[in-house]
Design a protein around this motif. Structure first.
Motif, PDB file in Angstrom:
ATOM      1  N   ASP A  93       0.845  -1.185   0.000  1.00 22.48           N
ATOM      2  CA  ASP A  93       0.000   0.000   0.000  1.00 22.48           C
ATOM      3  C   ASP A  93       0.885   1.241   0.000  1.00 22.48           C
ATOM      4  N   ASP A  95       1.463   3.240   2.305  1.00 16.82           N
ATOM      5  CA  ASP A  95       2.262   3.339   3.528  1.00 16.82           C
ATOM      6  C   ASP A  95       3.281   2.205   3.659  1.00 16.82           C
ATOM      7  N   SER A  97       2.640  -1.068   3.712  1.00 25.12           N
ATOM      8  CA  SER A  97       2.138  -2.298   4.304  1.00 25.12           C
ATOM      9  C   SER A  97       1.689  -3.278   3.225  1.00 25.12           C
ATOM     10  N   ALA A 204       6.165   1.145  -2.855  1.00 19.89           N
ATOM     11  CA  ALA A 204       5.363   2.099  -2.093  1.00 19.89           C
ATOM     12  C   ALA A 204       5.937   3.499  -2.241  1.00 19.89           C
ATOM     13  N   HIS A 205       7.261   3.616  -2.170  1.00 17.84           N
ATOM     14  CA  HIS A 205       7.887   4.925  -2.350  1.00 17.84           C
ATOM     15  C   HIS A 205       7.759   5.385  -3.796  1.00 17.84           C
ATOM     16  N   SER A 208       4.484   7.065  -4.171  1.00 20.32           N
ATOM     17  CA  SER A 208       4.411   8.407  -3.599  1.00 20.32           C
ATOM     18  C   SER A 208       5.127   9.425  -4.469  1.00 20.32           C
TER      19      SER A 208
END
Length: 231
Positions: A93, A95, A97, A204-205, A208
């Protein structure tokens, strides 16, 4: 067909998918394998799921014939799935996870290294200029394999036990990594995401930074890369 040495590999873990399917998919549950199994390969994933006792899958119309050849599978082209694809494939996700371990890992390798002196720049447009003397590695993997160009100067990759920065713009088939005082032999593996080390949840990064979801990037990378199933 022999894989090109100039391209990264999309490694797909059969064991990770088997473990996730047994843990997450209840008897009779429907699994979503649209978008070519979300970049993991609908036909290959269907075979693993069938071996694990899964009975129902949703696929895109162009994959009905090949997936239907798997014994014991009921194939649908519409409807709702009972398991989130990101959970099944271990996609993190926003974050970081995850519900299960990553099935997909993107791995390149070092093509060559060279010194970069303080003040010298790398890649198109010279968006990165070295502050100190260092050594850089030219690494397989670029936007033609689905790595977003926006990641240049903003993400790290794993070489050995170290997480090292991608510097300069992402090129078509390669990128540049700052070895930060270290060195690497030609052919050394470079992990962009997945696996078991520091790059495990890097998607995940990436999400973002890029504005795309981790699942969207997995689809694109899976379709553009050279898929290889491993244990």
């Amino acid at each position: 067909m022999t894989a090109s040495s100039a391209l990264p590999r999309v490694l797909l873990s059969r064991g990770a998918l088997e473990r996730a399917s047994r843990a997450l998919v209840a008897p009779g549950a429907i699994v979503d394998l649209r978008h070519d199994g979300f970049g993991h390969g609908a036909a290959e994933v269907a075979g693993v799921l069938a071996d694990a006792g899964i009975t129902d899958v949703i696929v895109d119309p162009e994959h009905v014939a090949v997936v239907s050849s798997r014994p014991g599978l009921r194939v649908h082209t519409a409807g709702a799935a009972d398991v989130e694809p990101a959970a099944l494939f271990g996609i993190p996700d926003a974050d970081g996870s995850r519900t299960s371990e990553p099935v997909m890992s993107l791995q390149g390798h070092v093509l060559s290294t060279k010194p970069l002196r303080a003040g010298e720049a790398v890649s198109y447009g010279y968006t990165h200029r070295a502050v100190d003397d260092t050594r850089i590695a030219l690494v397989t993997g670029g936007y033609a394999q689905g790595i977003p160009r926006v990641l240049g100067n903003r993400v790290r990759v794993q070489i050995g036990e170290r997480m090292l920065p991608v510097v300069g713009r992402i090129a078509m088939d390669v990128c540049v990594v700052d070895l930060e005082g270290g060195d690497a032999e030609d052919g050394t593996p470079v992990v962009y995401f997945g696996g078991v080390g520091g790059a495990r949840d890097a998607l995940a990064h990436w999400a973002s930074v890029s504005g795309l979801t981790a699942l969207e990037m997995a689809v694109v990378i899976g379709r553009h890369g050279q898929g290889e199933w491993v244990a």
